[in-house]
Design an enzyme around this catalytic site. Structure first.
Site, PDB file in Angstrom:
ATOM      1  N   GLY A 283       1.965 -14.360 -39.051  1.00 25.83           N
ATOM      2  CA  GLY A 283       1.198 -13.226 -39.558  1.00 25.83           C
ATOM      3  C   GLY A 283       0.000 -12.857 -38.702  1.00 25.83           C
ATOM      4  O   GLY A 283      -0.705 -11.897 -39.001  1.00 25.83           O
TER       5      GLY A 283
ATOM      6  N   ARG B 139      11.198 -20.988 -30.008  1.00 26.14           N
ATOM      7  CA  ARG B 139      12.236 -21.481 -30.919  1.00 26.14           C
ATOM      8  C   ARG B 139      13.607 -20.936 -30.523  1.00 26.14           C
ATOM      9  O   ARG B 139      13.812 -19.732 -30.472  1.00 26.14           O
ATOM     10  CB  ARG B 139      11.913 -21.078 -32.358  1.00 26.14           C
ATOM     11  CG  ARG B 139      12.840 -21.727 -33.394  1.00 26.14           C
ATOM     12  CD  ARG B 139      12.480 -21.350 -34.822  1.00 26.14           C
ATOM     13  NE  ARG B 139      11.084 -21.603 -35.127  1.00 26.14           N
ATOM     14  CZ  ARG B 139      10.564 -22.803 -35.449  1.00 26.14           C
ATOM     15  NH1 ARG B 139      11.357 -23.850 -35.509  1.00 26.14           N
ATOM     16  NH2 ARG B 139       9.276 -22.919 -35.715  1.00 26.14           N
TER      17      ARG B 139
ATOM     18  N   GLY C  12       5.258 -16.769 -31.984  1.00 30.80           N
ATOM     19  CA  GLY C  12       6.666 -17.140 -32.010  1.00 30.80           C
ATOM     20  C   GLY C  12       7.605 -15.994 -31.697  1.00 30.80           C
ATOM     21  O   GLY C  12       7.805 -15.629 -30.534  1.00 30.80           O
ATOM     22  N   SER C  13       8.180 -15.393 -32.738  1.00 34.72           N
ATOM     23  CA  SER C  13       9.251 -14.417 -32.541  1.00 34.72           C
ATOM     24  C   SER C  13       8.795 -13.145 -31.837  1.00 34.72           C
ATOM     25  O   SER C  13       9.617 -12.433 -31.246  1.00 34.72           O
ATOM     26  CB  SER C  13       9.898 -14.061 -33.883  1.00 34.72           C
ATOM     27  OG  SER C  13       8.938 -13.552 -34.789  1.00 34.72           O
TER      28      SER C  13
ATOM     29  N   GLU D 244       5.343 -24.641 -26.693  1.00 38.17           N
ATOM     30  CA  GLU D 244       5.948 -25.469 -27.744  1.00 38.17           C
ATOM     31  C   GLU D 244       7.445 -25.167 -27.835  1.00 38.17           C
ATOM     32  O   GLU D 244       7.844 -24.009 -27.977  1.00 38.17           O
ATOM     33  CB  GLU D 244       5.253 -25.164 -29.075  1.00 38.17           C
ATOM     34  CG  GLU D 244       5.984 -25.641 -30.292  1.00 38.17           C
ATOM     35  CD  GLU D 244       5.432 -25.051 -31.590  1.00 38.17           C
ATOM     36  OE1 GLU D 244       6.177 -24.983 -32.569  1.00 38.17           O
ATOM     37  OE2 GLU D 244       4.247 -24.643 -31.615  1.00 38.17           O
TER      38      GLU D 244
ATOM     39  N   THR E 196       7.846 -28.273 -34.826  1.00 34.79           N
ATOM     40  CA  THR E 196       8.721 -28.722 -35.910  1.00 34.79           C
ATOM     41  C   THR E 196       8.979 -30.225 -35.790  1.00 34.79           C
ATOM     42  O   THR E 196      10.107 -30.697 -35.946  1.00 34.79           O
ATOM     43  CB  THR E 196      10.049 -27.916 -35.953  1.00 34.79           C
ATOM     44  OG1 THR E 196       9.772 -26.533 -35.694  1.00 34.79           O
ATOM     45  CG2 THR E 196      10.691 -28.012 -37.329  1.00 34.79           C
TER      46      THR E 196
ATOM     47  N   LYS F  79      -3.251 -26.209 -37.726  1.00 27.77           N
ATOM     48  CA  LYS F  79      -2.381 -25.044 -37.640  1.00 27.77           C
ATOM     49  C   LYS F  79      -2.238 -24.477 -39.050  1.00 27.77           C
ATOM     50  O   LYS F  79      -1.591 -25.082 -39.905  1.00 27.77           O
ATOM     51  CB  LYS F  79      -1.017 -25.465 -37.081  1.00 27.77           C
ATOM     52  CG  LYS F  79       0.095 -24.445 -37.234  1.00 27.77           C
ATOM     53  CD  LYS F  79       1.432 -25.089 -36.857  1.00 27.77           C
ATOM     54  CE  LYS F  79       2.605 -24.245 -37.297  1.00 27.77           C
ATOM     55  NZ  LYS F  79       3.904 -24.901 -36.979  1.00 27.77           N
TER      56      LYS F  79
END
Length: 201
Positions: A152, A10, A172-173, A33, A62, A122
């Site tokens: 999480g 992202r 992700g992050s 992604e 997204t 998901k």
């Protein structure tokens, strides 16, 4: 070895798309992604697909509309990930020959997504239903249904989520944040893959 890990990039930009994607794939990620709320995401997807489309399943996250599905397909993407379970998006993804991974949080959403043709589910945000919640879902979902935990789930609890029935993870992050270099992302990716391998052993 194909690990069920989706790298969620992202905020990635077209100039860095090639090197960031390469770092993830070199570390062992096989699914990438690019969320559509990233800068110029379709250019980044095209760049990644042109370079690595034969090495990884690359697509978008997204994804909220049929129009976006079609634009991802036009860019060469093969993977559609959504935060929600829109049956129109699922149907359009399958009609275009793409994999569909909608976001779900309730049993109703799980079954409606599967009925619409989703390739897998998901669970998002996974920390809301938790490990005990996933165990309960697994008791009613089809045995062959793939379930990825996103939000999480990570290196410190892969084993617990897998024991509860998670078959894969979106990262992700903890993998990528805007401003990180390809080398930094590669190190994070390698650490994540090592943690997954330990949990899966």
């Amino acid at each position: 070895m194909s690990r069920p890990l989706i790298g969620i990039l992202r905020g990635v930009t077209p100039p860095e798309a090639h090197d960031i994607c390469a770092a993830c794939i070199d570390a062992g990620f096989t699914r990438i992604e690019v969320p559509l709320n990233s800068p110029d995401p379709f250019t980044s997807i095209r760049t990644m697909v042109d370079a690595f489309g034969d090495q990884a399943l690359i697509g978008a996250g997204t994804v909220l509309s049929v129009e976006d599905v079609n634009r991802v397909a036009d860019a060469g993407g093969k993977l559609i990930v959504s935060p929600n379970a829109d049956t129109r998006v699922i149907a359009a993804s399958k009609a275009a020959g793409l994999q569909s991974w909608p976001g779900v949080l309730t049993p109703t959403e799980c079954f409606s997504a599967l009925k619409a043709g989703a390739d897998g589910l998901k669970i998002f945000p996974a920390n809301l239903i938790g490990i005990d919640g996933l165990k309960a879902y697994r008791a009613i979902l089809p045995k062959d249904c793939e379930v990825f935990a996103v939000g999480g789930a990570g290196a410190d609890n892969f084993a617990e989520w897998m024991a509860a029935g998670a078959t894969g993870f979106g990262i992700g992050s903890s993998l990528y944040k805007p401003g990180l270099t390809a080398a930094e992302v590669g190190k994070r990716a390698a650490d994540m893959v090592a943690a997954y391998d330990r949990a899966a052993a």
